[in-house]
Scaffold this motif. Structure first.
Motif, mmCIF file in Angstrom:
data_model
loop_
_atom_site.group_PDB
_atom_site.id
_atom_site.type_symbol
_atom_site.label_atom_id
_atom_site.label_comp_id
_atom_site.label_asym_id
_atom_site.label_seq_id
_atom_site.Cartn_x
_atom_site.Cartn_y
_atom_site.Cartn_z
ATOM 1 N N PHE A 1 43.848 48.220 41.656
ATOM 2 C CA PHE A 1 43.340 46.926 42.134
ATOM 3 C C PHE A 1 44.049 46.484 43.418
ATOM 4 O O PHE A 1 43.456 45.830 44.269
ATOM 5 N N ALA A 2 45.342 46.856 43.530
ATOM 6 C CA ALA A 2 46.051 46.517 44.762
ATOM 7 C C ALA A 2 45.513 47.357 45.921
ATOM 8 O O ALA A 2 45.373 46.888 47.055
ATOM 9 N N ARG A 3 45.149 48.603 45.620
ATOM 10 C CA ARG A 3 44.681 49.531 46.655
ATOM 11 C C ARG A 3 43.247 49.181 47.086
ATOM 12 O O ARG A 3 42.860 49.390 48.225
ATOM 13 N N TYR A 4 42.456 48.672 46.143
ATOM 14 C CA TYR A 4 41.044 48.363 46.428
ATOM 15 C C TYR A 4 40.770 46.894 46.110
ATOM 16 O O TYR A 4 40.142 46.571 45.095
ATOM 17 N N PRO A 5 41.256 45.973 46.987
ATOM 18 C CA PRO A 5 41.162 44.539 46.663
ATOM 19 C C PRO A 5 39.727 44.051 46.462
ATOM 20 O O PRO A 5 39.497 43.130 45.686
ATOM 21 N N GLN A 6 38.761 44.706 47.129
ATOM 22 C CA GLN A 6 37.380 44.240 46.938
ATOM 23 C C GLN A 6 36.928 44.422 45.488
ATOM 24 O O GLN A 6 36.151 43.618 44.955
ATOM 25 N N GLU A 7 37.451 45.437 44.807
ATOM 26 C CA GLU A 7 37.100 45.647 43.395
ATOM 27 C C GLU A 7 37.776 44.585 42.512
ATOM 28 O O GLU A 7 37.207 44.121 41.535
ATOM 29 N N PHE A 8 38.989 44.188 42.917
ATOM 30 C CA PHE A 8 39.702 43.140 42.178
ATOM 31 C C PHE A 8 38.939 41.818 42.305
ATOM 32 O O PHE A 8 38.800 41.066 41.340
ATOM 33 N N GLU A 9 38.412 41.564 43.492
ATOM 34 C CA GLU A 9 37.659 40.322 43.709
ATOM 35 C C GLU A 9 36.349 40.330 42.915
ATOM 36 O O GLU A 9 35.904 39.297 42.440
#
Ligand code: HEM
Length: 407
Positions: free
Chosen positions: A262-270
Motif C-alpha cells: 500500500f505504501a508502494r502503490y498509494p492509489q490502491e490504498f486510496e
C-alpha cells in the motif's frame, strides 16, 4: 530417472538456476529470481535433491490432483529419521487417516461463523494501537500494527497470555527452518532449541487446563475425544505448537507485507479508503503479490508428470507458491498490484486436503488492519531498504519504519 522427454536428463534439470533459497538477496525482492526460475526451469531438481515446481498449473496438479502426501511410501518424512518422523505429529506433517482426525478436532473453531465472535475484539485492539501511534506520525508497521491482531486472536484461541507475544513470535520464526532441512542444515540446532522452548511453554499451559478446564482450543483439545479416541499427549502438544507456528508469523507477514504494497502503490490504498468493501479482494491481492509463505511441500507416491517431465515416486517436491502467483498464464500483467483484481485464485494458502485451516482467520485479521489504516491515515511512506527481516524461512518482516499523515 524416467522422463517423457528423453532429451532432458537429470543433469539438465539440476541446479539452483541462480535461485538458491539461502541467498539473503532473495528476501527483499524475490520476484525476478522466481520469474527466471519459472521461465528457465519450471520443473527443477535442486542440488540438495529436492524438486521445485514454479508454474501455476503444475502446482495445482501437485496439491490437488496428484497421488502424494507429507510422508514417503515407507511412512518417513524425507530428511528425518524414523524416530524423528514418529515424533512429528502436527496435522500438516501427517497423512490420512491421522491427518483428518486431527484436523476435524479443531476445524469447528475456524469456520467464519465461529471466528466472527472474535472480530469486535480485534477491531478494538487495532483501534487502540492506532490511537496510540496516530499523533506521532510514524510507526513500526510490524510492532504497532501487524503483530497486534494475529497475536490477540492466536492468544485468545489457544489461551496463551498476550504479554508473551514478542517472545513467542521469535521462537516461531526459528521453528520454520525445520520445514526445509536440506537447504538449511546449519540452522537446525537453533530451530530444535526453539521447538523445545515452545514445547516446555505449552506443556505448562496444558497442565493448567487439566486442573482448570477452559473453552479455548487448547482446553477443547485437552478434553477432546473423537470416536472414543482421546488425543495422545504428543498429538495434543504438537497441535498446539503447530497452530501457533502456522498462524502467528504468517499473518504478521500478510499484514506487514501488505502495508508495504500500500505504501508502494498509494492509489490502491486510496481505493480502499474510498470503499472499505474492497478489503476482501485487497487481502487476496496482498496474498498473491507478496505472500508470507513462499513454499509448501509434498512427497510423491507414484511417478508423476509435470510439464513433460516425470518426477519419480518418493521425491520431495516443493511448490513455489510465490512463483505461481505471478504466472502470466493465469494472471494478467502479474507484476501489477491491483486490489480489484478478479482472476484465478492465488496459491498462498496451498491446496487439497492441507489447504490452510486458518485462511478465514488470517483474512479477517488483515481486513481489520487494512481498513483501520485506510480510514485513519494517508500518504504512508516506507523506505524499503529500512525493512528488517525476521530470521524465518518465510517472508516475514521484523521491523518496518513508516511515516504517515492523518486523514
Ligand atoms: C496469511 C496467513 C497464512 C498463510 C499465508 C498460511 C499459509 C498456509 C500454507 C501455505 C499451508 C500449507 C497448505 C498446503 O500445503 O497445501 C497452511 C497450512 C495450515 N495453516 Fe495456514 N497460513 C496462514 C495463516 C494461518 C492461521 C491464522 C492459522 C490458524 C492457526 C493457520 C493454520 C494452518 C494449519 C492448521 C495448516 C495445516 C492444515 C492441514 O494440514 O490440514 N494458518 N497455511
Amino acid at each position: 530417472m524416467s522422463n517423457t522427454n528423453s532429451s532432458v536428463s537429470d543433469q539438465a534439470l539440476a541446479g539452483w538456476y541462480d535461485v538458491d533459497p539461502t541467498n539473503t538477496d532473495l528476501k527483499p525482492n524475490p520476484h525476478p529470481y522466481y520469474k527466471h526460475l519459472r521461465e528457465a526451469q519450471p520443473v527443477n531438481l535442486t542440488p540438495v535433491g529436492d524438486w521445485r515446481l514454479s508454474n501455476y498449473a503444475d502446482i495445482q496438479k501437485l496439491l490437488k490432483h496428484s497421488h502424494s502426501g507429507m510422508r514417503n511410501l515407507d511412512g518417513l518424512i524425507p530428511g528425518e529419521s524414523r524416530e524423528q518422523t514418529e515424533a512429528s505429529k502436527f496435522m500438516l506433517r501427517m497423512d490420512p487417516p491421522d491427518h483428518d482426525r486431527l484436523r476435524n478436532l479443531v476445524s469447528k473453531a475456524f469456520t467464519p461463523r465461529s471466528l466472527s465472535t472474535m472480530r469486535p475484539t480485534i477491531e478494538l485492539l487495532v483501534s487502540a494501537e492506532l490511537d496510540r501511534v496516530g499523533p506521532q506520525g510514524e510507526m513500526d508497521l510490524v510492532a504497532d500494527l501487524a503483530l497486534a491482531a494475529p497475536a490477540a486472536s492466536m492468544c485468545a484461541m489457544l489461551g496463551v497470555p498476550f504479554e508473551d507475544r514478542h517472545e513467542l513470535t521469535e521462537l516461531v520464526s526459528l521453528v520454520t527452518y525445520r520445514l526445509a532441512k536440506n537447504a538449511y542444515p546449519h540452522l537446525q540446532k537453533e530451530s530444535e532449541a526453539a521447538i523445545m522452548k515452545l514445547a516446555n511453554y505449552m506443556l505448562l499451559l496444558i497442565e493448567e487446563r487439566r486442573t482448570h478446564p477452559t473453552d479455548d482450543i487448547l482446553g477443547q483439545l485437552v478434553t477432546a475425544e473423537e470416536a472414543d479416541d482421546r488425543l495422545s499427549n504428543d498429538e495434543l502438544l504438537q497441535q498446539s505448537i503447530g497452530l501457533l507456528v502456522a498462524g502467528l508469523e504468517t499473518t504478521i507477514g500478510l499484514i506487514a507485507n501488505g502495508m508495504v504494497c500500500f505504501a508502494r502503490y498509494p492509489q490502491e490504498f486510496e481505493k480502499l479508503a474510498a470503499d472499505p468493501t474492497l478489503a476482501g479482494s485487497a487481502v487476496d491481492e496482498c496474498l498473491r503479490f507478496e505472500p508470507s509463505v513462499p513454499i509448501t511441500r509434498r512427497i510423491l507416491w507414484e511417478d508423476t508428470e509435470f510439464s513433460g517431465t516425470v518426477i519419480p515416486a518418493n521425491a520431495s517436491v516443493f511448490a513455489i507458491l510465490i512463483g505461481a502467483n505471478r504466472d502470466p498464464q493465469y494472471f494478467t500483467d502479474p507484476d501489477r498490484f491491483d486490489i480489484t483484481r478478479r482472476e484465478a485464485k492465488h496459491c498462498s494458502f496451498g491446496g487439497g486436503i492441507h489447504f490452510c485451516l486458518g485462511s478465514h482467520l488470517a483474512r479477517m485479521n488483515a481486513e481489520v488492519a487494512f481498513n483501520h489504516m485506510a480510514q485513519r491515515f494517508t500518504a504512508i511512506e516506507v523506505n524499503e531498504s529500512d525493512i528488517e527481516w525476521a530470521p524465518s524461512l518465510f517472508r516475514i518482516p521484523g521491523k518496518i519504519p513508516a511515516r504517515f499523515q492523518l486523514r
